[in-house]
Design a protein around this motif. Sequence first.
Motif, PDB file in Angstrom:
ATOM      1  N   LYS A   1       0.813  -1.222   0.000  1.00  0.00           N
ATOM      2  CA  LYS A   1       0.000   0.000   0.000  1.00  0.00           C
ATOM      3  C   LYS A   1       0.849   1.276   0.000  1.00  0.00           C
ATOM      4  O   LYS A   1       0.428   2.305  -0.515  1.00  0.00           O
ATOM      5  CB  LYS A   1      -0.950   0.008   1.195  1.00  0.00           C
ATOM      6  CG  LYS A   1      -0.258   0.005   2.553  1.00  0.00           C
ATOM      7  CD  LYS A   1      -1.269  -0.090   3.685  1.00  0.00           C
ATOM      8  CE  LYS A   1      -0.565  -0.129   5.046  1.00  0.00           C
ATOM      9  NZ  LYS A   1      -1.544  -0.265   6.147  1.00  0.00           N
ATOM     10  N   ASN A   2       2.052   1.201   0.568  1.00  0.00           N
ATOM     11  CA  ASN A   2       2.937   2.378   0.621  1.00  0.00           C
ATOM     12  C   ASN A   2       4.146   2.248  -0.289  1.00  0.00           C
ATOM     13  O   ASN A   2       5.087   3.041  -0.187  1.00  0.00           O
ATOM     14  CB  ASN A   2       3.406   2.613   2.063  1.00  0.00           C
ATOM     15  CG  ASN A   2       2.250   2.927   2.996  1.00  0.00           C
ATOM     16  OD1 ASN A   2       1.349   3.693   2.651  1.00  0.00           O
ATOM     17  ND2 ASN A   2       2.263   2.324   4.176  1.00  0.00           N
ATOM     18  N   ALA A   3       4.129   1.262  -1.172  1.00  0.00           N
ATOM     19  CA  ALA A   3       5.311   0.986  -1.999  1.00  0.00           C
ATOM     20  C   ALA A   3       5.690   2.166  -2.879  1.00  0.00           C
ATOM     21  O   ALA A   3       6.868   2.535  -2.983  1.00  0.00           O
ATOM     22  CB  ALA A   3       5.074  -0.253  -2.854  1.00  0.00           C
ATOM     23  N   ALA A   4       4.698   2.782  -3.518  1.00  0.00           N
ATOM     24  CA  ALA A   4       4.998   3.893  -4.431  1.00  0.00           C
ATOM     25  C   ALA A   4       5.631   5.059  -3.686  1.00  0.00           C
ATOM     26  O   ALA A   4       6.642   5.628  -4.128  1.00  0.00           O
ATOM     27  CB  ALA A   4       3.724   4.340  -5.139  1.00  0.00           C
TER      28      ALA A   4
ATOM     29  N   LEU B   1       0.702  11.111  -2.283  1.00  0.00           N
ATOM     30  CA  LEU B   1       0.659   9.959  -3.175  1.00  0.00           C
ATOM     31  C   LEU B   1      -0.229   8.841  -2.632  1.00  0.00           C
ATOM     32  O   LEU B   1      -0.049   8.381  -1.507  1.00  0.00           O
ATOM     33  CB  LEU B   1       2.079   9.437  -3.391  1.00  0.00           C
ATOM     34  CG  LEU B   1       2.340   8.697  -4.705  1.00  0.00           C
ATOM     35  CD1 LEU B   1       2.122   9.627  -5.891  1.00  0.00           C
ATOM     36  CD2 LEU B   1       3.770   8.163  -4.728  1.00  0.00           C
ATOM     37  N   LYS B   2      -1.187   8.413  -3.434  1.00  0.00           N
ATOM     38  CA  LYS B   2      -2.081   7.302  -3.077  1.00  0.00           C
ATOM     39  C   LYS B   2      -2.227   6.413  -4.310  1.00  0.00           C
ATOM     40  O   LYS B   2      -3.102   6.612  -5.154  1.00  0.00           O
ATOM     41  CB  LYS B   2      -3.447   7.843  -2.630  1.00  0.00           C
ATOM     42  CG  LYS B   2      -4.332   6.819  -1.941  1.00  0.00           C
ATOM     43  CD  LYS B   2      -3.787   6.432  -0.572  1.00  0.00           C
ATOM     44  CE  LYS B   2      -4.761   5.537   0.190  1.00  0.00           C
ATOM     45  NZ  LYS B   2      -4.212   5.106   1.490  1.00  0.00           N
ATOM     46  N   TRP B   3      -1.335   5.450  -4.416  1.00  0.00           N
ATOM     47  CA  TRP B   3      -1.319   4.547  -5.564  1.00  0.00           C
ATOM     48  C   TRP B   3      -1.566   3.121  -5.097  1.00  0.00           C
ATOM     49  O   TRP B   3      -0.923   2.640  -4.164  1.00  0.00           O
ATOM     50  CB  TRP B   3       0.026   4.604  -6.279  1.00  0.00           C
ATOM     51  CG  TRP B   3       0.262   5.833  -7.099  1.00  0.00           C
ATOM     52  CD1 TRP B   3      -0.497   6.967  -7.147  1.00  0.00           C
ATOM     53  CD2 TRP B   3       1.366   6.055  -7.980  1.00  0.00           C
ATOM     54  NE1 TRP B   3       0.055   7.876  -8.003  1.00  0.00           N
ATOM     55  CE2 TRP B   3       1.201   7.343  -8.533  1.00  0.00           C
ATOM     56  CE3 TRP B   3       2.466   5.300  -8.351  1.00  0.00           C
ATOM     57  CZ2 TRP B   3       2.100   7.888  -9.453  1.00  0.00           C
ATOM     58  CZ3 TRP B   3       3.372   5.831  -9.257  1.00  0.00           C
ATOM     59  CH2 TRP B   3       3.187   7.109  -9.809  1.00  0.00           C
ATOM     60  N   LEU B   4      -2.465   2.440  -5.799  1.00  0.00           N
ATOM     61  CA  LEU B   4      -2.733   1.024  -5.551  1.00  0.00           C
ATOM     62  C   LEU B   4      -1.911   0.212  -6.540  1.00  0.00           C
ATOM     63  O   LEU B   4      -2.140   0.274  -7.748  1.00  0.00           O
ATOM     64  CB  LEU B   4      -4.229   0.738  -5.704  1.00  0.00           C
ATOM     65  CG  LEU B   4      -4.731  -0.667  -5.345  1.00  0.00           C
ATOM     66  CD1 LEU B   4      -6.243  -0.629  -5.075  1.00  0.00           C
ATOM     67  CD2 LEU B   4      -4.451  -1.696  -6.433  1.00  0.00           C
ATOM     68  N   HIS B   5      -0.950  -0.521  -6.017  1.00  0.00           N
ATOM     69  CA  HIS B   5      -0.064  -1.349  -6.845  1.00  0.00           C
ATOM     70  C   HIS B   5      -0.760  -2.686  -7.116  1.00  0.00           C
ATOM     71  O   HIS B   5      -0.983  -3.461  -6.184  1.00  0.00           O
ATOM     72  CB  HIS B   5       1.246  -1.551  -6.089  1.00  0.00           C
ATOM     73  CG  HIS B   5       2.252  -2.384  -6.796  1.00  0.00           C
ATOM     74  ND1 HIS B   5       3.298  -2.989  -6.146  1.00  0.00           N
ATOM     75  CD2 HIS B   5       2.394  -2.727  -8.095  1.00  0.00           C
ATOM     76  CE1 HIS B   5       4.033  -3.656  -6.991  1.00  0.00           C
ATOM     77  NE2 HIS B   5       3.496  -3.533  -8.193  1.00  0.00           N
ATOM     78  N   PHE B   6      -1.126  -2.937  -8.380  1.00  0.00           N
ATOM     79  CA  PHE B   6      -1.897  -4.146  -8.668  1.00  0.00           C
ATOM     80  C   PHE B   6      -1.204  -5.126  -9.595  1.00  0.00           C
ATOM     81  O   PHE B   6      -1.697  -6.242  -9.783  1.00  0.00           O
ATOM     82  CB  PHE B   6      -3.280  -3.783  -9.253  1.00  0.00           C
ATOM     83  CG  PHE B   6      -3.252  -3.213 -10.650  1.00  0.00           C
ATOM     84  CD1 PHE B   6      -3.357  -4.032 -11.769  1.00  0.00           C
ATOM     85  CD2 PHE B   6      -3.138  -1.848 -10.847  1.00  0.00           C
ATOM     86  CE1 PHE B   6      -3.346  -3.511 -13.060  1.00  0.00           C
ATOM     87  CE2 PHE B   6      -3.123  -1.308 -12.129  1.00  0.00           C
ATOM     88  CZ  PHE B   6      -3.224  -2.139 -13.235  1.00  0.00           C
TER      89      PHE B   6
END
Length: 201
Positions: free
Chosen positions: A100-103, A131-136
């Motif tokens: 969830k916090n990778a980006a 930054l709020k990115w969902l890594h999918f």
Amino acid sequence: MKTIADTYISSLKKAYYNAKGKEIWDHFENVKHGASPKDLDQIKPIFPEVPETLLHLLQFVDGTYWKTYGEEDIAFLMLGSDMAEYPYYLLSSEQIIENKNAAASYYSDYIERAYEGVYIDEKITNKAENLKWLHFSDCMNNGGTSQLFIDFSPSEKGKNGKIVRFLHDPDEFKVIANSFEDYLQMLMDNEMDFIEEDNLE
């Protein structure tokens, strides 16, 4: 009612069959299972705007990136990007939560435009703290070359929920679709060109 996720899965199956990957697909369907409602409910508080279409894919299969089903670890190519013939894995609900916090952890300097010569789409924010990115998704070489994100913190020029593709060497961040639904439609319009007989060997 058939969803775009259902249509995508049918198209993916057809692409596997056409690429002489029938045995691979059939085995995948026999061993995989979808994410549980409890698994999906853990994503929603972190990413309240998570697209239903992504949840539908996870209901079909809870990840294909070195995911354990029964006693078997699978690495199954399920997605693509704007780069033709380049396949990606779908992360599991657990991996999405873990990342969830990778980006923000790995790409803050990029987002702040700290490096010259790195292309970053103007639709992407320049404020790392937002930054709020969902890594999918990770690419076929374990994510070392490319990753895919759903962006919930766009710039004023961007659209909430757009798809960002990170590419390494040369590094760049590019918006490849305005929504997750548009992203899947792009892959289908491109006739699943990331599924090739050579990639399935």
